[in-house]
Design a protein around this motif. Structure first.
Motif, PDB file in Angstrom:
ATOM      1  N   GLY A 313    -106.181   8.084  34.030  1.00 17.23           N
ATOM      2  CA  GLY A 313    -106.629   9.036  33.338  1.00 17.23           C
ATOM      3  C   GLY A 313    -107.094   8.920  31.769  1.00 17.23           C
ATOM      4  O   GLY A 313    -106.955   9.959  31.165  1.00 17.23           O
ATOM      5  N   GLY A 345    -110.536  11.362  36.046  1.00 19.91           N
ATOM      6  CA  GLY A 345    -111.570  12.191  35.424  1.00 19.91           C
ATOM      7  C   GLY A 345    -112.224  13.105  36.548  1.00 19.91           C
ATOM      8  O   GLY A 345    -113.275  13.761  36.369  1.00 19.91           O
ATOM      9  N   ARG A 347    -112.994  16.183  38.727  1.00 18.92           N
ATOM     10  CA  ARG A 347    -112.976  17.606  38.281  1.00 18.92           C
ATOM     11  C   ARG A 347    -113.604  18.473  39.329  1.00 18.92           C
ATOM     12  O   ARG A 347    -113.631  19.591  39.113  1.00 18.92           O
ATOM     13  CB  ARG A 347    -113.344  17.713  36.763  1.00 18.92           C
TER      14      ARG A 347
HETATM   15  C1  LIG Z   1     -99.482  14.463  32.121  1.00 14.34           C
HETATM   16  C2  LIG Z   1     -99.657  13.183  32.843  1.00 14.34           C
HETATM   17  C3  LIG Z   1     -98.466  12.395  33.409  1.00 14.34           C
HETATM   18  C4  LIG Z   1     -98.771  11.062  34.129  1.00 14.34           C
HETATM   19  N1  LIG Z   1     -97.524  10.560  34.703  1.00 14.34           N
HETATM   20  C5  LIG Z   1     -97.804   9.654  35.269  1.00 14.34           C
HETATM   21  C6  LIG Z   1     -96.637   8.913  35.983  1.00 14.34           C
HETATM   22  O1  LIG Z   1     -95.443   9.316  35.753  1.00 14.34           O
HETATM   23  N2  LIG Z   1     -96.850   7.861  36.660  1.00 14.34           N
HETATM   24  C7  LIG Z   1     -98.178   7.287  36.888  1.00 14.34           C
HETATM   25  O2  LIG Z   1     -98.297   6.364  37.625  1.00 14.34           O
HETATM   26  N3  LIG Z   1     -99.265   7.895  36.715  1.00 14.34           N
HETATM   27  C8  LIG Z   1     -99.012   9.043  35.482  1.00 14.34           C
HETATM   28  N4  LIG Z   1    -100.170   9.661  35.096  1.00 14.34           N
HETATM   29  C9  LIG Z   1    -101.466   9.312  35.678  1.00 14.34           C
HETATM   30  C10 LIG Z   1    -102.039  10.158  36.855  1.00 14.34           C
HETATM   31  O3  LIG Z   1    -101.241   9.549  38.166  1.00 14.34           O
HETATM   32  C11 LIG Z   1    -103.427   9.867  37.175  1.00 14.34           C
HETATM   33  O4  LIG Z   1    -103.493   8.392  37.320  1.00 14.34           O
HETATM   34  C12 LIG Z   1    -104.298  10.310  36.250  1.00 14.34           C
HETATM   35  O5  LIG Z   1    -103.607  11.598  35.693  1.00 14.34           O
HETATM   36  C13 LIG Z   1    -105.607  10.673  36.857  1.00 14.34           C
HETATM   37  O6  LIG Z   1    -106.609  11.256  35.959  1.00 14.34           O
HETATM   38  P1  LIG Z   1    -106.778  12.744  35.786  1.00 14.34           P
HETATM   39  O7  LIG Z   1    -105.651  13.242  35.069  1.00 14.34           O
HETATM   40  O8  LIG Z   1    -108.025  12.700  35.013  1.00 14.34           O
HETATM   41  O9  LIG Z   1    -107.257  13.366  37.180  1.00 14.34           O
HETATM   42  C14 LIG Z   1    -100.021  10.733  34.436  1.00 14.34           C
HETATM   43  C15 LIG Z   1    -101.084  11.735  34.128  1.00 14.34           C
HETATM   44  C16 LIG Z   1    -100.789  12.951  33.295  1.00 14.34           C
HETATM   45  C17 LIG Z   1    -101.786  13.488  32.770  1.00 14.34           C
END
Ligand SMILES: Cc1cc2nc3c(=O)[nH]c(=O)nc-3n(C[C@H](O)[C@H](O)[C@H](O)COP(=O)(O)O)c2cc1C
Length: 415
Positions: A313, A345, A347
């Protein structure tokens, strides 16, 4: 135009409704002084205040605005942050917005089949809940609220290594074992014995799949999170250690055996690590964070069961390519041999279509459901998932695609 009486019991939202209709707003260019702290966010709109209940949210950005209002700045900043000047985060969105849909007409879309299959388990839709850590920072019920929402809407949930709720409790709330995301040293267990114990715990809990995240080996420069933390004036010591960082001892990391630091893990990790994991578990292994053809080929050679195209993300490397732009070359290299999940990304339902059209088996979201969680708890998560699925449904019918199999590169284009 007469001003409404805002001293009495006229509600703030009535005032905003009046303001929305007012020519004053058009001439002043919007609600001055209410710009977001960070440029990456959608600007505040005059209609923000019209979302009182989860059901009022019309798109996932409506939930984002409520979450921003509800959450302490540092916690909201933790959700929003990418790295550096947010270029990767912005690239994810810009690339998705650049792609248009090629709609076909006169196709019978009376019956719509959105189902997809991952490792023999059929799901009614291709929408997956991405692993995100520390969800109790966004709502007291955290991962349990997400599990209940995922259960009520039948979505695959992936649980983070740094979950704030233990996997056994989450599985009970989900009424089905979740997939477990694995971090290894330095974010996860530091020793190999610790990793083995953690894996054994998830195996014992019934988790069928380990999702090994490989995109944070270099650390990440999360400036937006820092900026939000600086404007947060609360005393955070009851939950955080001094210095403001989250307590590193999470339920899944508590009590793990120590021992020497695992030098094959964390910054030292290479493709040989997949074999090392194989030697201790029969769970499926999906590798999360790939964005190139070369790595997809190496992953297949290493024997992974699935590939998760992700740049976290926009939270891993700066100046990263949008995952929707990385997906075609990965899909080509994979050639249908293993399932591909994509995130970062996404949405709108139309975004999901763009990922599915380029070879993804399923699409995951992170922030959209976290916004729902921060806004309205379980109901907010359900609303976020419902919005995306409804939009997917509308989009598939609109472009003449009665099933996911009908989607392909012919379904999209770029100007
Ligand atoms: C607050 C937050 C915490 C996250 N924690 C992890 C995590 O612990 N492990 C992981 O593999 N990805 C983590 N991610 C990434 C998400 O798994 C995912 O790849 C990402 O949020 C996708 O993008 P988007 O938020 O734009 O949908 C985290 C993302 C966010 C926003």
């Amino acid at each position: 135009m007469r001003l409404p009486d805002i001293r009495g019991d006229v509600r703030r939202r009535d005032f905003l409704r009046w303001l929305a209709a007012s020519p004053l707003l058009a001439s002043s260019g919007g609600l001055a002084g209410l710009e977001p702290l960070i440029a990456q966010e959608a600007p505040r709109r005059v209609f923000d205040e019209l979302v009182d209940r989860a059901g009022d949210a019309l798109d996932v950005f409506d939930l984002q605005r409520v979450a921003r209002a509800n959450l302490p700045p540092a916690h909201y900043g933790y959700i929003m942050t990418g790295v550096d000047g947010e270029e990767t985060y912005a690239n994810n969105r810009a690339a998705l917005e650049r792609i248009y849909l090629r709609a076909r007409r006169m196709v019978d879309v009376s019956a719509l089949d959105m189902s997809t299959t991952l490792f023999g388990r059929a799901w009614p839709t291709p929408l997956v809940v991405a692993p995100c850590g520390s969800q109790r920072a966004f709502h007291p019920e955290g991962e349990l609220a997400v599990a209940r929402a995922a259960r009520s809407r039948t979505h695959l949930q992936t649980l983070s290594t740094v979950t704030s709720t233990a996997v056994e409790e989450v599985n009970e709330a989900r009424e089905e074992p979740v997939w477990y995301q694995l971090y290894v040293n330095p974010i996860g267990p530091r020793s190999w014995d610790g990793t083995v114990a953690l894996i054994e715990r998830t195996r014992h809990a019934g988790c069928p799949v380990l999702v090994l995240t490989v995109d944070l080996q270099g650390g990440s420069n999360r400036l937006t999170a820092e900026r939000y933390a600086r404007v947060d004036e609360r005393d955070c010591r009851s939950c955080h250690r001094s210095g403001g960082r989250a307590d590193p001892v999470k339920p899944m990391l508590r009590g793990l055996p120590g021992g020497p630091v695992d030098l094959d893990a964390g910054r030292g990790m290479t493709w040989a690590y997949i074999d090392k994991l194989r030697s201790v578990t029969d769970q499926r292994i999906v590798v999360k964070g790939l964005v190139t053809r070369e790595d997809a080929e190496l992953a297949l050679r290493a024997g992974v069961d699935g590939i998760w195209v992700s740049n976290h993300g926009g939270r891993a490397e700066g100046s990263g390519r949008a995952t929707i732009d990385a997906l075609p070359e990965v899909a080509e290299a994979v050639g249908g041999r293993v399932p591909i999940i994509v995130d970062s990304g996404f949405r709108r339902g139309s975004d999901l279509v763009k990922g599915l059209a380029q070879g993804a088996t399923a699409v995951a979201v992170g922030r959209p459901y976290l916004w729902g969680l921060g806004a309205f708890g379980q109901e907010g998560v359900e609303r976020a998932l419902d919005i995306l699925v409804r939009e997917l449904e509308i989009t598939m019918r609109a472009i003449g695609a009665p099933s996911l199999q009908a989607l392909g590169p012919h379904s999209i284009g770029v100007e």
